[in-house]
Motif scaffolding. Structure first.
Motif, PDB file in Angstrom:
ATOM      1  N   UNK A 105      54.150 -11.018  50.075  1.00  0.00           N
ATOM      2  CA  UNK A 105      52.942 -11.499  49.383  1.00  0.00           C
ATOM      3  C   UNK A 105      52.408 -10.404  48.454  1.00  0.00           C
ATOM      4  N   UNK A 106      53.014 -10.267  47.269  1.00  0.00           N
ATOM      5  CA  UNK A 106      52.654  -9.171  46.374  1.00  0.00           C
ATOM      6  C   UNK A 106      51.335  -9.354  45.635  1.00  0.00           C
ATOM      7  N   UNK A 107      50.732 -10.537  45.739  1.00  0.00           N
ATOM      8  CA  UNK A 107      49.475 -10.787  45.015  1.00  0.00           C
ATOM      9  C   UNK A 107      48.294 -10.593  45.966  1.00  0.00           C
ATOM     10  N   UNK A 108      48.030  -9.353  46.305  1.00  0.00           N
ATOM     11  CA  UNK A 108      46.982  -9.029  47.272  1.00  0.00           C
ATOM     12  C   UNK A 108      45.633  -9.031  46.574  1.00  0.00           C
ATOM     13  N   UNK A 109      44.667  -9.691  47.202  1.00  0.00           N
ATOM     14  CA  UNK A 109      43.323  -9.762  46.645  1.00  0.00           C
ATOM     15  C   UNK A 109      42.425  -8.767  47.374  1.00  0.00           C
ATOM     16  N   UNK A 110      41.901  -7.793  46.646  1.00  0.00           N
ATOM     17  CA  UNK A 110      41.074  -6.754  47.257  1.00  0.00           C
ATOM     18  C   UNK A 110      39.819  -7.323  47.905  1.00  0.00           C
ATOM     19  N   UNK A 111      39.182  -8.282  47.254  1.00  0.00           N
ATOM     20  CA  UNK A 111      37.937  -8.833  47.802  1.00  0.00           C
ATOM     21  C   UNK A 111      38.168  -9.529  49.141  1.00  0.00           C
ATOM     22  N   UNK A 112      39.279 -10.236  49.268  1.00  0.00           N
ATOM     23  CA  UNK A 112      39.595 -10.906  50.533  1.00  0.00           C
ATOM     24  C   UNK A 112      39.827  -9.887  51.637  1.00  0.00           C
ATOM     25  N   UNK A 113      40.547  -8.820  51.317  1.00  0.00           N
ATOM     26  CA  UNK A 113      40.786  -7.779  52.315  1.00  0.00           C
ATOM     27  C   UNK A 113      39.492  -7.087  52.722  1.00  0.00           C
ATOM     28  N   UNK A 114      38.619  -6.861  51.760  1.00  0.00           N
ATOM     29  CA  UNK A 114      37.335  -6.222  52.061  1.00  0.00           C
ATOM     30  C   UNK A 114      36.507  -7.107  53.001  1.00  0.00           C
ATOM     31  N   UNK A 115      36.521  -8.429  52.764  1.00  0.00           N
ATOM     32  CA  UNK A 115      35.811  -9.361  53.650  1.00  0.00           C
ATOM     33  C   UNK A 115      36.410  -9.334  55.056  1.00  0.00           C
ATOM     34  N   UNK A 116      37.717  -9.201  55.128  1.00  0.00           N
ATOM     35  CA  UNK A 116      38.402  -9.149  56.415  1.00  0.00           C
ATOM     36  C   UNK A 116      37.965  -7.920  57.219  1.00  0.00           C
ATOM     37  N   UNK A 117      37.895  -6.790  56.564  1.00  0.00           N
ATOM     38  CA  UNK A 117      37.503  -5.552  57.246  1.00  0.00           C
ATOM     39  C   UNK A 117      36.021  -5.542  57.591  1.00  0.00           C
ATOM     40  N   UNK A 118      35.221  -6.251  56.812  1.00  0.00           N
ATOM     41  CA  UNK A 118      33.775  -6.251  57.013  1.00  0.00           C
ATOM     42  C   UNK A 118      33.381  -6.841  58.369  1.00  0.00           C
ATOM     43  N   UNK A 119      34.184  -7.773  58.903  1.00  0.00           N
ATOM     44  CA  UNK A 119      33.797  -8.428  60.165  1.00  0.00           C
ATOM     45  C   UNK A 119      33.730  -7.438  61.320  1.00  0.00           C
ATOM     46  N   UNK A 120      34.437  -6.322  61.207  1.00  0.00           N
ATOM     47  CA  UNK A 120      34.430  -5.323  62.281  1.00  0.00           C
ATOM     48  C   UNK A 120      33.184  -4.443  62.251  1.00  0.00           C
ATOM     49  N   UNK A 121      32.349  -4.654  61.248  1.00  0.00           N
ATOM     50  CA  UNK A 121      31.096  -3.885  61.153  1.00  0.00           C
ATOM     51  C   UNK A 121      29.877  -4.772  61.365  1.00  0.00           C
ATOM     52  N   UNK A 122      30.095  -6.071  61.609  1.00  0.00           N
ATOM     53  CA  UNK A 122      28.984  -7.001  61.744  1.00  0.00           C
ATOM     54  C   UNK A 122      28.569  -7.165  63.203  1.00  0.00           C
ATOM     55  N   UNK A 123      27.410  -7.788  63.403  1.00  0.00           N
ATOM     56  CA  UNK A 123      26.931  -8.059  64.756  1.00  0.00           C
ATOM     57  C   UNK A 123      27.938  -8.928  65.510  1.00  0.00           C
ATOM     58  N   UNK A 124      28.196  -8.577  66.754  1.00  0.00           N
ATOM     59  CA  UNK A 124      29.160  -9.314  67.562  1.00  0.00           C
ATOM     60  C   UNK A 124      30.599  -8.902  67.345  1.00  0.00           C
ATOM     61  N   UNK A 125      30.815  -7.838  66.578  1.00  0.00           N
ATOM     62  CA  UNK A 125      32.178  -7.419  66.250  1.00  0.00           C
ATOM     63  C   UNK A 125      32.983  -7.023  67.485  1.00  0.00           C
TER      64      UNK A 125
END
Length: 248
Positions: A105-125
């Motif tokens: 999957x060479x078409x990596x979207x930075x914003x999607x990856x950033x959203x993915x990592x963000x869940x580990x910093x949210x409440x209930x992580x």
């Protein structure tokens, strides 16, 4: 989410040469560079990771990444799936979050990856063992395509099940259901990944040939993050031609 050793975030790209549906696809030319090199460079260029590695069983892929100046790890063992290959590579690394980026999957979207990592910093992580991406499927051909893994979630966006078949089954065609494709990019807690590595495959995973089902079978919680970006995986020669046109 880049940071110190205790919250280090790395990307791992499992790269198996003998893909069952399209052997050698990662070494095919994609407008001047191989598919695996394009994917590796796209992951690096997001700037989200402390390190990016390709992990492979193939001397051809190993040499390719070395020649391109990238970081690559050779698997010592045979593996059934990408998660096992990554787990072997990170077992003795001091990392917190490991992101599995699919090599095709060479078409990596930075914003999607950033959203993915963000869940580990949210409440209930602390409830989250791993997170992954989903995107709506709007065309009936895409919904019925067995190469597209579908996912259903509860109201809290934790995964309930994954399947190659359309789920849920549309017995009531008037029901307002959105079908979601699972995009095979995962962010694991290292502890969950190592648990996966040490636990045997169970019947549901064996039947569907979808590795993330193993986490569900053992009671792990997978947080799904919606993205509108359509992933373009290279599963067939036709997919490769589409990718070439996009790069052009």
């Amino acid at each position: 989410m880049r940071g110190s050793a205790q919250n280090k975030v790395i990307a791992m790209i499992p790269a198996r040469y003998e893909a069952s549906r399209f052997p050698g696809k990662l070494m095919k030319d994609l407008n001047g560079k191989t598919v695996i090199t394009r994917t590796y460079e796209a992951a690096v260029n997001t700037g989200l990771f402390d390190d990016v590695y390709v992990v492979t069983d193939s001397n051809k892929i190993f040499d390719e990444i070395v020649n391109e100046g990238g970081q690559v790890i050779k698997s010592d063992k045979e593996h059934e799936c990408g998660s096992d290959r990554i787990a072997e590579a990170v077992e003795h690394m001091n990392v917190d979050i490991v992101v599995n980026v699919q090599g095709d999957e060479p078409f990596i979207d930075k914003n999607s990856l950033a959203k993915l990592l963000e869940v580990f910093k949210q409440e209930g992580a602390e409830e989250i063992d791993l997170a992954s991406l989903k995107t709506p499927l709007l065309e009936s051909d895409d919904i019925t395509n067995l190469n597209n893994v579908k996912v259903i979630t509860g109201k809290d966006d934790f995964a309930l099940y994954f399947s190659r078949f359309p789920i849920p089954y549309p017995r009531d065609t008037s029901a307002n259901v959105t079908y979601y494709k699972h995009i095979g990019i995962y962010a694991f807690r290292k502890s969950a990944l190592m648990d996966f590595y040490r636990l045997p495959m169970l019947p549901l995973e064996a039947a569907e040939k979808i590795e993330c089902i193993r986490y569900l079978e053992y009671g792990k919680k997978i947080k799904m993050v919606e993205t509108s970006v359509k992933s373009i995986g290279i599963d067939t020669p036709e997919d490769l031609e589409k990718a070439r046109k996009i790069f052009s």
